[in-house]
Design an enzyme around this catalytic site. Structure first.
Site, mmCIF file in Angstrom:
data_model
loop_
_atom_site.group_PDB
_atom_site.id
_atom_site.type_symbol
_atom_site.label_atom_id
_atom_site.label_comp_id
_atom_site.label_asym_id
_atom_site.label_seq_id
_atom_site.Cartn_x
_atom_site.Cartn_y
_atom_site.Cartn_z
ATOM 1 N N CYS A 51 -10.206 -4.864 0.193
ATOM 2 C CA CYS A 51 -11.301 -3.876 0.226
ATOM 3 C C CYS A 51 -12.167 -4.009 -1.027
ATOM 4 O O CYS A 51 -11.815 -4.685 -1.997
ATOM 5 C CB CYS A 51 -10.740 -2.463 0.353
ATOM 6 S SG CYS A 51 -10.155 -1.765 -1.202
ATOM 7 N N GLU B 68 0.376 5.278 0.575
ATOM 8 C CA GLU B 68 -0.559 6.318 1.026
ATOM 9 C C GLU B 68 -0.144 7.706 0.529
ATOM 10 O O GLU B 68 0.902 7.870 -0.100
ATOM 11 C CB GLU B 68 -0.662 6.272 2.552
ATOM 12 C CG GLU B 68 -1.218 4.933 3.013
ATOM 13 C CD GLU B 68 -1.527 4.854 4.494
ATOM 14 O OE1 GLU B 68 -1.054 5.721 5.263
ATOM 15 O OE2 GLU B 68 -2.236 3.904 4.881
ATOM 16 N N ASN B 69 -1.001 8.665 0.811
ATOM 17 C CA ASN B 69 -0.788 10.019 0.321
ATOM 18 C C ASN B 69 -1.330 11.014 1.334
ATOM 19 O O ASN B 69 -2.362 10.731 1.977
ATOM 20 C CB ASN B 69 -1.518 10.178 -1.027
ATOM 21 C CG ASN B 69 -1.169 11.472 -1.702
ATOM 22 O OD1 ASN B 69 -1.754 12.505 -1.406
ATOM 23 N ND2 ASN B 69 -0.215 11.428 -2.593
ATOM 24 N N ALA B 70 -0.680 12.160 1.443
ATOM 25 C CA ALA B 70 -1.096 13.188 2.394
ATOM 26 C C ALA B 70 -2.537 13.622 2.151
ATOM 27 O O ALA B 70 -3.240 14.027 3.089
ATOM 28 C CB ALA B 70 -0.164 14.389 2.317
ATOM 29 N N TYR C 250 -4.810 11.591 1.289
ATOM 30 C CA TYR C 250 -5.579 10.380 1.621
ATOM 31 C C TYR C 250 -6.211 9.699 0.396
ATOM 32 O O TYR C 250 -6.021 8.514 0.187
ATOM 33 C CB TYR C 250 -6.679 10.659 2.658
ATOM 34 C CG TYR C 250 -6.192 11.044 4.039
ATOM 35 C CD1 TYR C 250 -4.847 11.259 4.303
ATOM 36 C CD2 TYR C 250 -7.093 11.204 5.086
ATOM 37 C CE1 TYR C 250 -4.411 11.632 5.571
ATOM 38 C CE2 TYR C 250 -6.670 11.563 6.365
ATOM 39 C CZ TYR C 250 -5.321 11.776 6.591
ATOM 40 O OH TYR C 250 -4.894 12.133 7.841
ATOM 41 N N CYS D 198 -10.567 -2.972 -4.387
ATOM 42 C CA CYS D 198 -9.633 -3.982 -4.919
ATOM 43 C C CYS D 198 -10.385 -5.181 -5.487
ATOM 44 O O CYS D 198 -9.984 -5.748 -6.500
ATOM 45 C CB CYS D 198 -8.651 -4.408 -3.838
ATOM 46 S SG CYS D 198 -7.441 -3.123 -3.463
ATOM 47 N N GLU E 91 -2.977 -4.620 -3.119
ATOM 48 C CA GLU E 91 -3.477 -5.499 -4.184
ATOM 49 C C GLU E 91 -3.510 -4.773 -5.520
ATOM 50 O O GLU E 91 -3.123 -5.312 -6.559
ATOM 51 C CB GLU E 91 -4.889 -5.987 -3.852
ATOM 52 C CG GLU E 91 -5.008 -6.758 -2.553
ATOM 53 C CD GLU E 91 -5.324 -5.877 -1.348
ATOM 54 O OE1 GLU E 91 -4.726 -4.783 -1.211
ATOM 55 O OE2 GLU E 91 -6.167 -6.294 -0.531
ATOM 56 N N CYS F 257 -4.015 0.659 -2.609
ATOM 57 C CA CYS F 257 -3.875 -0.559 -1.809
ATOM 58 C C CYS F 257 -2.793 -1.478 -2.395
ATOM 59 O O CYS F 257 -2.473 -1.397 -3.589
ATOM 60 C CB CYS F 257 -5.180 -1.331 -1.787
ATOM 61 S SG CYS F 257 -6.492 -0.555 -0.843
ATOM 62 N N ASN G 220 0.842 -1.202 0.000
ATOM 63 C CA ASN G 220 0.000 0.000 0.000
ATOM 64 C C ASN G 220 0.875 1.250 0.000
ATOM 65 O O ASN G 220 1.951 1.285 0.608
ATOM 66 C CB ASN G 220 -0.996 -0.002 1.162
ATOM 67 C CG ASN G 220 -0.373 -0.143 2.526
ATOM 68 O OD1 ASN G 220 0.670 -0.771 2.687
ATOM 69 N ND2 ASN G 220 -1.015 0.429 3.531
HETATM 70 N N1 THU Z 1 -5.290 -1.372 2.385
HETATM 71 C C1 THU Z 1 -4.738 -2.214 1.460
HETATM 72 O O1 THU Z 1 -3.576 -2.048 1.064
HETATM 73 N N2 THU Z 1 -5.504 -3.239 0.977
HETATM 74 C C2 THU Z 1 -6.801 -3.456 1.335
HETATM 75 O O2 THU Z 1 -7.462 -4.279 0.730
HETATM 76 C C3 THU Z 1 -7.366 -2.727 2.462
HETATM 77 C C4 THU Z 1 -6.640 -1.504 2.878
HETATM 78 C C5 THU Z 1 -4.483 -0.253 2.884
HETATM 79 C C6 THU Z 1 -4.995 1.097 2.473
HETATM 80 C C7 THU Z 1 -4.424 1.971 3.546
HETATM 81 O O3 THU Z 1 -3.116 2.346 3.192
HETATM 82 C C8 THU Z 1 -4.352 1.076 4.760
HETATM 83 O O4 THU Z 1 -4.476 -0.255 4.292
HETATM 84 C C9 THU Z 1 -5.434 1.337 5.792
HETATM 85 O O5 THU Z 1 -6.684 1.310 5.227
#
Ligand code: THU
Length: 151
Positions: free
Chosen positions: A102, A55-57, A59, A105, A66, A64, A53
């Site tokens: 999620c 992330e970004n400031a 959001y 994904c 996957e 993810c 995963n």
């Molecule tokens: N996240 C994933 O990488 N895969 C998922 O299927 C669920 C969530 C990440 C997104 C975010 O960076 C962190 O988990 C918390 O939600």
């Protein structure tokens, strides 16, 4: 729902996928959630693509693990996938939860797989994992065939 059975994948490749997902998790960029996820995607021809995963400031642009793995693979020309291993848990911890993919994904997986056969391994370790299919996790999906799409 998530029987450790049914899969067409050999035990050896499942162990490899889970180990590679655990390695990929180490690259997780997750300074906002502190939740680290790794994935390893297997093509039908046996090639492996990892993801974490990112992330970004702001959001919203967060990607993810996957989807990182899928987008890496698709951008390299891959279109046929057999399964994916996923590991996730809080930063600084050994994975001790089953981190299911999620909804976004699951939708992306639908675009590039046969949901009935695409295997999803949700792992704590190579010895402790749940095994299911995309069809089980996203029933009645809106997929590319609805639009005369790519499968
Ligand atoms: N996240 C994933 O990488 N895969 C998922 O299927 C669920 C969530 C990440 C997104 C975010 O960076 C962190 O988990 C918390 O939600």
């Amino acid at each position: 729902m998530d029987e450790k059975s049914r899969s067409g994948l050999e035990p050896e490749i499942k162990v490899t996928m889970i180990k590679m997902a655990l390695e990929a998790r180490k690259n997780s960029y997750s300074p906002y959630s502190h939740f680290q996820v790794g994935a390893c995607l297997l093509t039908k021809e046996g090639r492996l693509y990892t993801g974490c995963n990112i992330e970004n400031a702001a959001y919203g642009p967060t990607n993810c693990a996957e989807r990182t793995a899928f987008f890496k693979a698709v951008s390299e020309g891959e279109r046929d996938f057999a399964g994916i291993a996923i590991v996730g848990d809080k930063e600084g911890t050994v994975v001790d939860n089953y981190a299911f993919p999620c909804g976004v994904c699951r939708q992306v997986m639908t675009e590039f797989t046969d949901p009935e056969t695409f295997v999803i391994l949700v792992a704590k370790s190579e010895k402790d994992y749940l095994e299911t299919t995309l069809a089980a996790l996203l029933p009645n999906a809106f997929g590319p065939e609805m639009k005369g799409g790519n499968k």
